[in-house]
Scaffold this motif. Structure first.
Motif, PDB file in Angstrom:
ATOM      1  N   HIS A 273       6.542   6.472  -4.328  1.00  0.00           N
ATOM      2  CA  HIS A 273       7.004   6.841  -5.665  1.00  0.00           C
ATOM      3  C   HIS A 273       6.476   8.203  -6.108  1.00  0.00           C
ATOM      4  O   HIS A 273       7.134   8.896  -6.890  1.00  0.00           O
ATOM      5  CB  HIS A 273       6.622   5.761  -6.680  1.00  0.00           C
ATOM      6  CG  HIS A 273       7.727   4.781  -6.888  1.00  0.00           C
ATOM      7  ND1 HIS A 273       7.528   3.507  -7.334  1.00  0.00           N
ATOM      8  CD2 HIS A 273       9.072   4.891  -6.712  1.00  0.00           C
ATOM      9  CE1 HIS A 273       8.689   2.885  -7.418  1.00  0.00           C
ATOM     10  NE2 HIS A 273       9.631   3.702  -7.037  1.00  0.00           N
ATOM     11  N   ALA A 274       5.292   8.555  -5.633  1.00  0.00           N
ATOM     12  CA  ALA A 274       4.777   9.884  -5.983  1.00  0.00           C
ATOM     13  C   ALA A 274       5.679  10.967  -5.412  1.00  0.00           C
ATOM     14  O   ALA A 274       5.862  12.016  -6.018  1.00  0.00           O
ATOM     15  CB  ALA A 274       3.346  10.057  -5.479  1.00  0.00           C
ATOM     16  N   ARG A 275       6.254  10.725  -4.240  1.00  0.00           N
ATOM     17  CA  ARG A 275       7.151  11.709  -3.625  1.00  0.00           C
ATOM     18  C   ARG A 275       8.587  11.532  -4.082  1.00  0.00           C
ATOM     19  O   ARG A 275       9.311  12.496  -4.275  1.00  0.00           O
ATOM     20  CB  ARG A 275       7.130  11.584  -2.095  1.00  0.00           C
ATOM     21  CG  ARG A 275       5.806  11.933  -1.474  1.00  0.00           C
ATOM     22  CD  ARG A 275       5.883  11.852   0.034  1.00  0.00           C
ATOM     23  NE  ARG A 275       6.668  12.927   0.591  1.00  0.00           N
ATOM     24  CZ  ARG A 275       6.216  14.141   0.875  1.00  0.00           C
ATOM     25  NH1 ARG A 275       4.938  14.431   0.659  1.00  0.00           N
ATOM     26  NH2 ARG A 275       6.996  15.066   1.377  1.00  0.00           N
TER      27      ARG A 275
ATOM     28  N   GLU B  74       0.817  -1.221   0.000  1.00  0.00           N
ATOM     29  CA  GLU B  74       0.000   0.000   0.000  1.00  0.00           C
ATOM     30  C   GLU B  74       0.849   1.269   0.000  1.00  0.00           C
ATOM     31  O   GLU B  74       0.356   2.343  -0.367  1.00  0.00           O
ATOM     32  CB  GLU B  74      -0.907   0.035   1.246  1.00  0.00           C
ATOM     33  CG  GLU B  74      -2.093  -0.892   1.180  1.00  0.00           C
ATOM     34  CD  GLU B  74      -1.760  -2.324   1.660  1.00  0.00           C
ATOM     35  OE1 GLU B  74      -0.552  -2.667   1.774  1.00  0.00           O
ATOM     36  OE2 GLU B  74      -2.714  -3.073   1.910  1.00  0.00           O
TER      37      GLU B  74
ATOM     38  N   ALA C 216       2.878   3.323  -3.919  1.00  0.00           N
ATOM     39  CA  ALA C 216       2.440   4.450  -4.758  1.00  0.00           C
ATOM     40  C   ALA C 216       2.754   5.799  -4.112  1.00  0.00           C
ATOM     41  O   ALA C 216       3.358   6.664  -4.763  1.00  0.00           O
ATOM     42  CB  ALA C 216       0.963   4.327  -5.102  1.00  0.00           C
ATOM     43  N   PRO C 217       2.388   6.036  -2.851  1.00  0.00           N
ATOM     44  CA  PRO C 217       2.735   7.351  -2.274  1.00  0.00           C
ATOM     45  C   PRO C 217       4.244   7.569  -2.179  1.00  0.00           C
ATOM     46  O   PRO C 217       4.720   8.693  -2.363  1.00  0.00           O
ATOM     47  CB  PRO C 217       2.087   7.336  -0.885  1.00  0.00           C
ATOM     48  CG  PRO C 217       1.676   5.930  -0.624  1.00  0.00           C
ATOM     49  CD  PRO C 217       1.524   5.253  -1.950  1.00  0.00           C
TER      50      PRO C 217
ATOM     51  N   PRO D 246      10.624   9.350  -6.766  1.00  0.00           N
ATOM     52  CA  PRO D 246      10.873   8.363  -7.817  1.00  0.00           C
ATOM     53  C   PRO D 246      12.302   7.832  -7.783  1.00  0.00           C
ATOM     54  O   PRO D 246      12.585   6.795  -8.369  1.00  0.00           O
ATOM     55  CB  PRO D 246      10.588   9.139  -9.112  1.00  0.00           C
ATOM     56  CG  PRO D 246      10.643  10.570  -8.748  1.00  0.00           C
ATOM     57  CD  PRO D 246      10.252  10.663  -7.306  1.00  0.00           C
ATOM     58  N   GLU D 247      13.181   8.518  -7.095  1.00  0.00           N
ATOM     59  CA  GLU D 247      14.589   8.101  -7.018  1.00  0.00           C
ATOM     60  C   GLU D 247      14.753   6.807  -6.215  1.00  0.00           C
ATOM     61  O   GLU D 247      15.807   6.167  -6.285  1.00  0.00           O
ATOM     62  CB  GLU D 247      15.436   9.204  -6.357  1.00  0.00           C
ATOM     63  CG  GLU D 247      15.622  10.458  -7.209  1.00  0.00           C
ATOM     64  CD  GLU D 247      14.520  11.493  -7.027  1.00  0.00           C
ATOM     65  OE1 GLU D 247      13.510  11.192  -6.348  1.00  0.00           O
ATOM     66  OE2 GLU D 247      14.667  12.594  -7.567  1.00  0.00           O
ATOM     67  N   VAL D 248      13.746   6.420  -5.440  1.00  0.00           N
ATOM     68  CA  VAL D 248      13.864   5.286  -4.530  1.00  0.00           C
ATOM     69  C   VAL D 248      13.279   4.025  -5.167  1.00  0.00           C
ATOM     70  O   VAL D 248      12.290   4.084  -5.892  1.00  0.00           O
ATOM     71  CB  VAL D 248      13.142   5.625  -3.200  1.00  0.00           C
ATOM     72  CG1 VAL D 248      12.951   4.396  -2.334  1.00  0.00           C
ATOM     73  CG2 VAL D 248      13.921   6.709  -2.456  1.00  0.00           C
ATOM     74  N   MET D 249      13.908   2.874  -4.903  1.00  0.00           N
ATOM     75  CA  MET D 249      13.375   1.588  -5.386  1.00  0.00           C
ATOM     76  C   MET D 249      12.523   0.946  -4.295  1.00  0.00           C
ATOM     77  O   MET D 249      12.718   1.230  -3.115  1.00  0.00           O
ATOM     78  CB  MET D 249      14.532   0.671  -5.761  1.00  0.00           C
ATOM     79  CG  MET D 249      15.303   1.229  -6.968  1.00  0.00           C
ATOM     80  SD  MET D 249      16.980   0.541  -7.108  1.00  0.00           S
ATOM     81  CE  MET D 249      17.850   1.531  -5.878  1.00  0.00           C
ATOM     82  N   VAL D 250      11.592   0.085  -4.684  1.00  0.00           N
ATOM     83  CA  VAL D 250      10.703  -0.519  -3.684  1.00  0.00           C
ATOM     84  C   VAL D 250      10.576  -2.023  -3.863  1.00  0.00           C
ATOM     85  O   VAL D 250      10.617  -2.550  -4.977  1.00  0.00           O
ATOM     86  CB  VAL D 250       9.274   0.069  -3.736  1.00  0.00           C
ATOM     87  CG1 VAL D 250       9.251   1.511  -3.267  1.00  0.00           C
ATOM     88  CG2 VAL D 250       8.677  -0.040  -5.130  1.00  0.00           C
TER      89      VAL D 250
END
Lengths: 274, 274, 274, 274
Positions: C69-71, C63, C66-67, C73-77
């Protein structure tokens, strides 16, 4: 054809009455945004809200709700498959905009027909794929005097049958008379054909030639119609201000992203209000 | 080897023609972003859009659609499993970028092969995991003269077989000749090997050594190719401007986040346009 | 006990070597963020990234992707239920932070045990609910000299058994010796107990007393450890800079939101680097 | 009726004690936000957090979690169907706000009744649709002296039975006495009826007449009650500051978006604190 000047802004954008509430500035309903073109209706909502519309509701595919709210918590949302809620929302609206990112599916057509059927007191702005659908399905308006089409030149060709190279004042005027609605023909020098007159916007620039510029203009027209007396000047003022801000931003930006125009709206509307 | 200077920017970045529309500045399709590396394709889209590409479509995993639209409503999205829509989108494109955050799965490979098969008029930029896949699967190009690879040194090793320590002008040139595509070998001093010449970017700094810098450059190259005559100078200008902005930002930032480079693009492209 | 001064910043924050790449500045893996406390791990990622960590991966509940990556995008998940990918990611990391918004469920415990089991070369930062779990389950460290705990006073009570009112230099030191890990005891005057020394941060203010301040500090410590030689001074510098920026922001803000501290990191790290 | 002045701000907004932690500034729980009106509770959370509440939890429909976290990672979230967690959260709260975007369904009513049943030490702010439900279902308060209603004029009509045109000091006062709760009757000149006195806010303007302004005020009132002594002056200060900032922003903005008021809170609260 009358060339618009800055005067159109001070004519239309009036200081708000001291005693008012959010309902005083109109209920606007925006319909569009499928799963591919969801950003289009987000951009329309952004310009509509930031031009001062009192209450803005967006009817769109479920996938677009989260990004819309992440950007604009001020806006309300409805799933575009929830027909009962959609109908209630349209009936309660002062202005309805349909088309940005709507797509050309059967469901898009159902929504467009619903909007046309329900139009009574509402002003209606028909943009983007809704114009293509309107043309293709040979739909008709029951209240053309309260309807605005906002085609770019290719959509205008589809709607009017006039090939782009033959689009001139005379030909455009003739078809506008037949429709009896107002037409905003978007190009590098946008023209506005209303039932009374023809106007030309002398502003605009090629830094604005990017996806979403039209969606933003459509949202502004809806926002202006929600607040100001619904006549020709109001439509012209929205077109003029959109290009005015775009020209200012282009002095410092190679490309003017549509959302930067929206961000500047509260400031420039304040500046020109009187 | 020619060292690039600021002149490359004024050579390439031209004032836009007064009469134009969003189609005039190219249709760009960006493919990448699995569930782990979704941010990569978002960053490519951000730089592509803000460098002025007229219409940008991102083909990515469904999970990335909402954060992409929350940041960039100007961009269109397609689910990367919707093959019919993907094919139509690629066929209609002027430039295709594939690779940022694409991953190395079988589905990644299917998409890469599809892009290679469909290439005709499109310029193609191959980045990130698409380079690794291309090397590993020994794929071939049908239109190398309209293809750009953007490997960092380890990806270049995979593609060319030249170990990092042995990567020098002569060795790189030899393999580039074999590929016949343009190669942007990214390092602290990025080199560009085209079919005509070799260029070296004298700019760039270690504050840019952070995840996403390459994705941002790839998006810029795609955006530049969409707008400007598609020759060597255009690729060089994108590389130069990316490092130029990075150097400026590094005077005040210990780390230069890629999205801050993208945010500065409209301003610096305006400054250098003529 | 040594009181830290601004000197700790110039001691630790060094100009980056001219020749470097994103791997030069460390691979950091952050684990936390259940469905209720997802914001915590987002804030840790924000400060970790903006303090200059080269590559940042967040392992969290689906959950939160998405939030995040919205803030950022430089980070991987990674999904925190994808154990194979998690294991690979941890094994490849230079620094692992576990705890912000992790929660106290059985799954939280599984993740914590996995991290403890896999620790070899990695530095480990244990924060928030991971501290409570560590205490409650009487877990042990295999590499205490490469481990940092970042408890607030109540978590320190849980971990050490020392009631808040009895927490003083002598008592804290005794338990730290037993753990043999570094301890950052957060309060309005944070203290750092390492195997060599005890430090006191003289900065910080009550405008920082808001949810997320600790998550932000934990992310900074991880980010600093990823870049700078991994010794006591590095931890101290992160603590000092966090409060230093907080004090500056508090001169103009009644409450200092943690994300505003993160936003200021690239600038102040540049200012103090030498 | 007492007309509020700037003095109310310096009376209420005190410099924070040097030794404090996030718990010192209250636990606030905000309940609302269905799938249509999710933005409302996001806006309440934004103002509550930025007014300095120490810990903010939002209980809302699952669809709203991602956009909330994208904007405000500092805030915690609970699914509004998770009754056990909701109950625990409310029992632990210092202030509960219910109503923004809550809707009028049976589930909304269940939540409202739960909040009313659980009220003991908590201050309770009842806003928006919770007011309509309270009136319609003829609910009662067990702790009216710790309850604030924040109706606009139409909601006040529903609650009190006094038609808008007949709403005057005398009539409003009479019904407030019956309720024994504090009432904030929102209009272009908001009035506050407490058990001790009646206050009038002389500020506010028609640029604030847009969707979300009330949600933002409700969040501020909750945030102020969480931090400052819970009496009449605290409610008045929140109302005054909301309009004060709105008036300042209106000098440069034709419409004052509620989220711009929230953004300015940390600065103006600092300015007035003493």
């Amino acid at each position: 054809m009358e060339t618009l000047t800055e005067e159109i802004l001070t004519t239309v954008i009036k200081k708000r009455p001291a005693i008012s509430h959010k309902g005083s500035f109109g209920r606007t309903v925006l319909i569009g945004g499928n799963t591919q073109y969801g950003g289009a209706i987000i951009m329309s909502a952004e310009s509509c809200l930031k031009s001062g519309a009192g209450l803005v509701t967006v009817i769109t595919a479920k996938e677009n709700h989260a990004p819309l709210h992440a950007r604009l918590p001020e806006v309300m949302v409805l799933d575009w498959h929830d027909q009962a809620a959609i109908t209630a929302s349209i009936c309660n609206a002062d202005v309805v905009l349909i088309g940005p990112g709507l797509g050309l599916t059967n469901h898009s057509l159902i929504l467009l027909k619903l909007v046309l059927d329900l139009q009574e007191k509402q002003w209606l702005v028909i943009d983007g794929s809704a114009i293509s659908l309107f043309a293709q399905e040979k739909l008709t308006l029951s209240h053309p005097h309260k309807t605005v089409f906002t085609p770019h030149q290719m959509e205008w060709q589809r709607l009017s049958g006039i090939p782009i190279v033959e689009q001139n004042e005379l030909a455009n005027r003739a078809f506008q008379k037949k429709l009896a609605a107002s037409i905003v023909v978007k190009s590098h020098r946008t023209e506005i054909y209303t039932n009374k007159n023809i106007y030309r916007c002398p502003l605009g620039n090629s830094a604005m030639a990017t996806g979403g510029t039209g969606d933003t203009l459509a949202g502004m027209i809806a926002g202006f119609l929600a607040q100001f007396p619904r006549k020709d000047a109001t439509i012209c003022a929205a077109v003029y201000l959109h290009s005015y801000i775009g020209d200012l931003l282009a002095t410092e930006n190679y490309v003017v992203l549509p959302t930067t125009i929206s961000a500047a709206l509260p400031h420039y509307m304040c500046y020109f209000s009187n």
